[in-house]
Design an enzyme around this catalytic site. Sequence first.
Site, PDB file in Angstrom:
ATOM      1  CG  ASP A   9      -0.236   0.015   2.547  1.00 41.82           C
ATOM      2  OD1 ASP A   9       0.967  -0.348   2.601  1.00 41.82           O
ATOM      3  OD2 ASP A   9      -0.860   0.407   3.554  1.00 41.82           O
ATOM      4  CG  ASN A  38       0.606   3.446   4.235  1.00 38.70           C
ATOM      5  OD1 ASN A  38       0.494   3.452   5.452  1.00 38.70           O
ATOM      6  ND2 ASN A  38       1.570   2.778   3.607  1.00 38.70           N
ATOM      7  CB  THR A 124       4.808  -4.124   2.854  1.00 39.28           C
ATOM      8  OG1 THR A 124       4.433  -3.629   1.558  1.00 39.28           O
ATOM      9  CG2 THR A 124       5.976  -5.092   2.719  1.00 39.28           C
ATOM     10  CG  PHE A 165      -1.384   1.451   9.701  1.00 38.13           C
ATOM     11  CD1 PHE A 165      -2.424   2.342   9.918  1.00 38.13           C
ATOM     12  CD2 PHE A 165      -1.117   1.054   8.390  1.00 38.13           C
ATOM     13  CE1 PHE A 165      -3.195   2.825   8.867  1.00 38.13           C
ATOM     14  CE2 PHE A 165      -1.874   1.538   7.332  1.00 38.13           C
ATOM     15  CZ  PHE A 165      -2.907   2.429   7.569  1.00 38.13           C
ATOM     16  CG  ASN A 166       0.678  -2.960   7.510  1.00 39.51           C
ATOM     17  OD1 ASN A 166       0.283  -1.867   7.087  1.00 39.51           O
ATOM     18  ND2 ASN A 166       1.860  -3.461   7.183  1.00 39.51           N
ATOM     19  CG  ASP A 234       6.143  -1.465   4.551  1.00 35.80           C
ATOM     20  OD1 ASP A 234       5.710  -2.068   5.553  1.00 35.80           O
ATOM     21  OD2 ASP A 234       5.491  -0.592   3.963  1.00 35.80           O
TER      22      ASP A 234
END
Length: 305
Positions: A9, A38, A124, A165-166, A234
């Site tokens: 992303d 993102n 990622t 976050f991911n 990442d």
Amino acid sequence: MTKILMDMDPGIDDAAALSVALNHPDLDIKLVTTVAGNVTVDKTTINALKIINFFNQGDQVRVAAGAVQPLIKPFEDAARIHGESGMRGYDFTGSLPDPLEETAVEAMHRVIMASDEPITLVPTGSYTNVALLFSQYPEVKTKIEKIVAMGGTLGRGNMTSAAEFNVFTDPHAAQVMYQAGVPIVMVGLDVTHKALLTNETLQEIEGMNPAGKMLHDIISSDGDKNENGVAMHDVNTIFYLLHPEFMTTKDYWIDVQTEGPANGETVADIRGAYHDGKTNAQVCVDIDAQAFNDWFKEQVQAMKM
């Protein structure tokens, strides 16, 4: 040569990871797929194409656009960190190649099944495409060597006190991935917050070559940059793939919380008490930060347009 499929992303750190992978002789990128994370998926797709085009590999490395939103949870981006475009800081020029007409999941299935040897998945961003792939085409699992995934944490999160976050972006997809039975390496905040690219590293790469200038400019615009440097989360997946000797891992069973205040938390069964001693992930818990910086500079120095 390791065959990889990058699901991402972009995003500044995704762009840096893709830049390294595109230029490394030991990595063969069979496909790049994009996902909302993102920023929205239309923007992450454009950003992936910008990086591939920057290195004149549009004919060799194709991009397929994927999920526009998480499986269940409402979408929440990170534009506050990466900018509205997702990759601020540098003015990319030139017309972009077109993405594939296939969806990300269709392209992933085709590429994995056609490969004459197992492929390593490198997600990622959020894991929505991976979860949809496993749900729609479970036969691909036997043709995947492993998953080297950026995401998760055994300690403090960066979206909430619990969640990275991911995983937070699509915890239900993360749950599907961790329950799929495919070998997983979790490259999470436990190492990415230790291996900051230092300000000295950023200064050095700026003058190396055009790629170094581009990477310096986008990385310097990262909203998480501080006086000690910036976490290139990442990029650590690529570092692990090429140099696992510089990371320490521990085998754990990872569960993913999908509701409540701990939504998106990756919980390790550290006592081996709840899964009969079984594990489903190698979790990266430590890293040689100096080796990471030295390696990154070497990669940038070798990049060619």
